[in-house]
Design a protein around this motif. Structure first.
Motif, PDB file in Angstrom:
ATOM      1  N   TYR A  86       4.705  31.591 -73.184  1.00  0.00           N
ATOM      2  CA  TYR A  86       4.483  31.703 -71.739  1.00  0.00           C
ATOM      3  C   TYR A  86       3.562  32.878 -71.454  1.00  0.00           C
ATOM      4  N   ARG A  87       2.569  32.677 -70.597  1.00  0.00           N
ATOM      5  CA  ARG A  87       1.618  33.743 -70.259  1.00  0.00           C
ATOM      6  C   ARG A  87       1.521  34.027 -68.765  1.00  0.00           C
ATOM      7  N   GLY A  88       2.343  33.366 -67.953  1.00  0.00           N
ATOM      8  CA  GLY A  88       2.298  33.587 -66.511  1.00  0.00           C
ATOM      9  C   GLY A  88       3.029  34.847 -66.095  1.00  0.00           C
ATOM     10  N   ASP A  89       3.086  35.058 -64.776  1.00  0.00           N
ATOM     11  CA  ASP A  89       3.789  36.206 -64.221  1.00  0.00           C
ATOM     12  C   ASP A  89       5.271  36.134 -64.582  1.00  0.00           C
ATOM     13  N   VAL A  90       5.819  37.263 -64.993  1.00  0.00           N
ATOM     14  CA  VAL A  90       7.250  37.341 -65.269  1.00  0.00           C
ATOM     15  C   VAL A  90       7.951  37.464 -63.913  1.00  0.00           C
ATOM     16  N   GLY A  91       8.383  36.326 -63.379  1.00  0.00           N
ATOM     17  CA  GLY A  91       9.080  36.303 -62.106  1.00  0.00           C
ATOM     18  C   GLY A  91      10.574  36.446 -62.326  1.00  0.00           C
ATOM     19  N   VAL A  92      11.250  37.074 -61.369  1.00  0.00           N
ATOM     20  CA  VAL A  92      12.690  37.291 -61.458  1.00  0.00           C
ATOM     21  C   VAL A  92      13.361  36.504 -60.335  1.00  0.00           C
ATOM     22  N   PRO A  93      14.156  35.481 -60.684  1.00  0.00           N
ATOM     23  CA  PRO A  93      14.854  34.712 -59.645  1.00  0.00           C
ATOM     24  C   PRO A  93      16.104  35.451 -59.173  1.00  0.00           C
ATOM     25  N   LEU A  94      15.961  36.174 -58.060  1.00  0.00           N
ATOM     26  CA  LEU A  94      17.068  36.963 -57.523  1.00  0.00           C
ATOM     27  C   LEU A  94      17.856  36.163 -56.494  1.00  0.00           C
ATOM     28  N   ILE A  95      19.147  36.456 -56.401  1.00  0.00           N
ATOM     29  CA  ILE A  95      19.999  35.920 -55.352  1.00  0.00           C
ATOM     30  C   ILE A  95      20.789  37.070 -54.746  1.00  0.00           C
ATOM     31  N   ASN A  96      20.964  36.995 -53.431  1.00  0.00           N
ATOM     32  CA  ASN A  96      21.759  37.982 -52.714  1.00  0.00           C
ATOM     33  C   ASN A  96      23.176  37.444 -52.578  1.00  0.00           C
ATOM     34  N   LEU A  97      24.093  37.951 -53.381  1.00  0.00           N
ATOM     35  CA  LEU A  97      25.479  37.515 -53.340  1.00  0.00           C
ATOM     36  C   LEU A  97      26.326  38.330 -52.368  1.00  0.00           C
ATOM     37  N   SER A  98      25.725  39.293 -51.693  1.00  0.00           N
ATOM     38  CA  SER A  98      26.486  40.108 -50.746  1.00  0.00           C
ATOM     39  C   SER A  98      26.621  39.376 -49.411  1.00  0.00           C
ATOM     40  N   ALA A  99      27.453  39.917 -48.550  1.00  0.00           N
ATOM     41  CA  ALA A  99      27.627  39.371 -47.202  1.00  0.00           C
ATOM     42  C   ALA A  99      26.619  39.968 -46.222  1.00  0.00           C
ATOM     43  N   SER A 100      25.739  40.850 -46.723  1.00  0.00           N
ATOM     44  CA  SER A 100      24.767  41.544 -45.872  1.00  0.00           C
ATOM     45  C   SER A 100      23.344  41.162 -46.245  1.00  0.00           C
ATOM     46  N   ILE A 101      22.446  41.286 -45.288  1.00  0.00           N
ATOM     47  CA  ILE A 101      21.018  41.123 -45.560  1.00  0.00           C
ATOM     48  C   ILE A 101      20.595  42.256 -46.492  1.00  0.00           C
ATOM     49  N   GLN A 102      19.797  41.932 -47.510  1.00  0.00           N
ATOM     50  CA  GLN A 102      19.301  42.933 -48.452  1.00  0.00           C
ATOM     51  C   GLN A 102      17.783  42.904 -48.467  1.00  0.00           C
ATOM     52  N   THR A 103      17.187  44.068 -48.583  1.00  0.00           N
ATOM     53  CA  THR A 103      15.729  44.186 -48.631  1.00  0.00           C
ATOM     54  C   THR A 103      15.302  44.615 -50.027  1.00  0.00           C
ATOM     55  N   VAL A 104      14.332  43.903 -50.584  1.00  0.00           N
ATOM     56  CA  VAL A 104      13.740  44.275 -51.866  1.00  0.00           C
ATOM     57  C   VAL A 104      12.425  44.970 -51.550  1.00  0.00           C
ATOM     58  N   GLU A 105      12.317  46.202 -51.981  1.00  0.00           N
ATOM     59  CA  GLU A 105      11.147  47.028 -51.690  1.00  0.00           C
ATOM     60  C   GLU A 105      10.107  46.919 -52.802  1.00  0.00           C
TER      61      GLU A 105
END
Length: 148
Positions: A86-105
């Motif tokens: 694989y030579r593409g972008d190393v993407g990270v499949p994130l999920i927010n399991l909290s009960a709150s909105i989360q911001t990824v900076e």
């Protein structure tokens, strides 16, 4: 193991933070600014990294314990596998399991990558269960040894 990396982001390269660390942190590459994840929302977060992982190795993308405990963010398919071809972008499949909105900076450490050797199987087809070596466990599956 020699690892070639093309870094298209403005983030520093992944590095081992201690002498005995198994994984290197992956950072979010978000040139358009932060990403907001609603509770239970999942999104692939790019890192801007393209890698040449040697044949016979894989990259395992795993959650960061700090992000999981503090923000409820984890990797959906943990560990995710990056194959050596694989030579593409190393993407990270994130999920927010909290009960709150989360911001990824931008630049935030969102996951870690561990490199591991692996084997390729030579498959032999059999025609019946009797052709497989028997064991004491047999077909005992989930929970077969009890709860305590």
């Amino acid at each position: 193991m020699d690892l070639k990396i093309l870094n298209l982001s403005n983030n520093e390269l992944p590095e081992y933070k201690t002498g005995e660390a198994a994984g290197m942190d992956l950072r979010a590459w978000l040139p358009d600014g932060p990403i907001v994840l609603q509770p239970m929302e999942r999104r692939v977060i790019p890192t801007g990294l393209h890698m040449e992982i040697p044949v016979g190795y894989e990259g395992q993308v795993r959650p960061r314990s700090g992000a999981a405990v503090k923000k409820g963010l984890t990797v959906v398919n943990a560990p995710g596998t990056i194959d050596s071809d694989y030579r593409g972008d190393v993407g990270v499949p994130l999920i927010n399991l909290s009960a709150s909105i989360q911001t990824v900076e931008p630049g935030e450490r969102i996951a870690q990558i561990v490199f591991a050797k692996h084997e390729r199987a030579v498959v032999t087809t059999v025609q019946s269960i009797e052709e497989l070596t028997s064991t004491d466990r047999g077909e005992g599956g989930f929970g077969h040894t009890g709860e305590k």
